[in-house]
Design a protein around this motif. Structure first.
Motif, mmCIF file in Angstrom:
data_model
loop_
_atom_site.group_PDB
_atom_site.id
_atom_site.type_symbol
_atom_site.label_atom_id
_atom_site.label_comp_id
_atom_site.label_asym_id
_atom_site.label_seq_id
_atom_site.Cartn_x
_atom_site.Cartn_y
_atom_site.Cartn_z
ATOM 1 N N VAL A 29 43.778 39.432 34.797
ATOM 2 C CA VAL A 29 42.602 39.429 33.923
ATOM 3 C C VAL A 29 42.961 38.710 32.629
ATOM 4 C CG1 VAL A 29 41.615 41.519 34.924
ATOM 5 C CG2 VAL A 29 43.150 41.709 32.984
ATOM 6 N N ASN A 30 41.951 38.532 31.781
ATOM 7 C CA ASN A 30 42.132 37.829 30.499
ATOM 8 C C ASN A 30 42.790 36.471 30.707
ATOM 9 O OD1 ASN A 30 41.069 40.144 29.456
ATOM 10 N ND2 ASN A 30 42.933 40.848 28.469
ATOM 11 N N LEU A 36 46.936 43.753 36.158
ATOM 12 C CA LEU A 36 46.597 45.133 36.472
ATOM 13 C C LEU A 36 47.115 45.442 37.862
ATOM 14 C CD1 LEU A 36 42.877 45.229 35.315
ATOM 15 C CD2 LEU A 36 44.882 45.998 34.046
ATOM 16 N N THR A 37 47.781 46.584 38.022
ATOM 17 C CA THR A 37 48.308 46.970 39.324
ATOM 18 C C THR A 37 47.938 48.417 39.618
ATOM 19 O OG1 THR A 37 50.433 47.556 38.307
ATOM 20 C CG2 THR A 37 50.252 45.362 39.285
ATOM 21 N N ASP A 48 51.705 42.963 30.384
ATOM 22 C CA ASP A 48 51.622 41.648 29.753
ATOM 23 C C ASP A 48 52.408 40.664 30.616
ATOM 24 O OD1 ASP A 48 52.801 39.441 27.996
ATOM 25 O OD2 ASP A 48 51.333 40.354 26.636
ATOM 26 N N VAL A 49 51.762 39.631 31.092
ATOM 27 C CA VAL A 49 52.406 38.675 32.004
ATOM 28 C C VAL A 49 53.516 37.894 31.304
ATOM 29 C CG1 VAL A 49 52.028 36.614 33.427
ATOM 30 C CG2 VAL A 49 50.395 38.504 33.510
ATOM 31 N N SER A 71 38.536 43.486 37.944
ATOM 32 C CA SER A 71 38.043 43.411 36.580
ATOM 33 C C SER A 71 36.565 43.062 36.638
ATOM 34 C CB SER A 71 38.817 42.342 35.816
ATOM 35 O OG SER A 71 38.271 42.178 34.536
ATOM 36 N N ILE A 72 35.752 43.872 35.999
ATOM 37 C CA ILE A 72 34.311 43.625 35.978
ATOM 38 C C ILE A 72 33.955 42.740 34.788
ATOM 39 C CG2 ILE A 72 32.049 44.714 35.758
ATOM 40 C CD1 ILE A 72 33.295 47.122 37.261
ATOM 41 N N ASP A 73 34.516 43.067 33.628
ATOM 42 C CA ASP A 73 34.364 42.232 32.439
ATOM 43 C C ASP A 73 35.558 42.494 31.526
ATOM 44 O OD1 ASP A 73 33.816 44.532 30.829
ATOM 45 O OD2 ASP A 73 31.664 44.325 31.172
ATOM 46 N N ALA A 74 35.498 42.030 30.290
ATOM 47 C CA ALA A 74 36.653 42.129 29.390
ATOM 48 C C ALA A 74 37.062 43.571 29.096
ATOM 49 C CB ALA A 74 36.341 41.406 28.083
ATOM 50 N N ASN A 75 36.138 44.523 29.239
ATOM 51 C CA ASN A 75 36.426 45.918 28.887
ATOM 52 C C ASN A 75 36.212 46.908 30.023
ATOM 53 O OD1 ASN A 75 36.919 45.274 26.071
ATOM 54 N ND2 ASN A 75 34.714 44.956 25.927
#
Length: 107
Positions: A29-30, A36-37, A48-49, A71-75
């Motif tokens: 995401v982002n 996200l796992t 953080d990648v 991820s649906i959106d930023a939040n």
């Protein structure tokens, strides 16, 4: 992984250790900055990648192993588990803002 077109091969760029138990799902995401796992230990982790450092962990996010995350959106993130439960998460508060069980088996 990165594809090396000249050699028609792939090379590993980085290994990230996220969970003690098996990692069953992942989502970038982002714009690829955050990983996200979800795990069979029922947790969800944000990493953080660039640094491979964990940013947030939801332990016992589900009652069963987490096997889907999107991820649906930023939040907002949605996760699913082996019992058919789907949860929607507010990433700013790190809390579930909705939970439903539309399935009788894994999501």
């Amino acid at each position: 992984w990165e594809r090396d077109a000249a050699r028609d091969a792939a090379r590993k760029l980085k290994t990230v250790r996220c969970h003690d138990a098996a990692c069953r799902t992942l989502a970038f995401v982002n714009d690829g900055a955050l990983l996200l796992t979800g795990s069979s230990d029922r947790s969800i982790l944000a990493t953080d990648v660039a640094t491979s450092k964990p940013l947030a962990r939801l332990t016992n996010a589900h009652k069963a192993a987490v096997n889907r995350i999107i991820s649906i959106d930023a939040n907002t993130v949605a996760s699913g588990d082996d019992d058919g439960v789907v949860k929607v998460w507010d990433t700013r508060k790190q809390t579930a803002c909705g939970s439903f069980a539309p399935f009788v088996d894994f999501v």
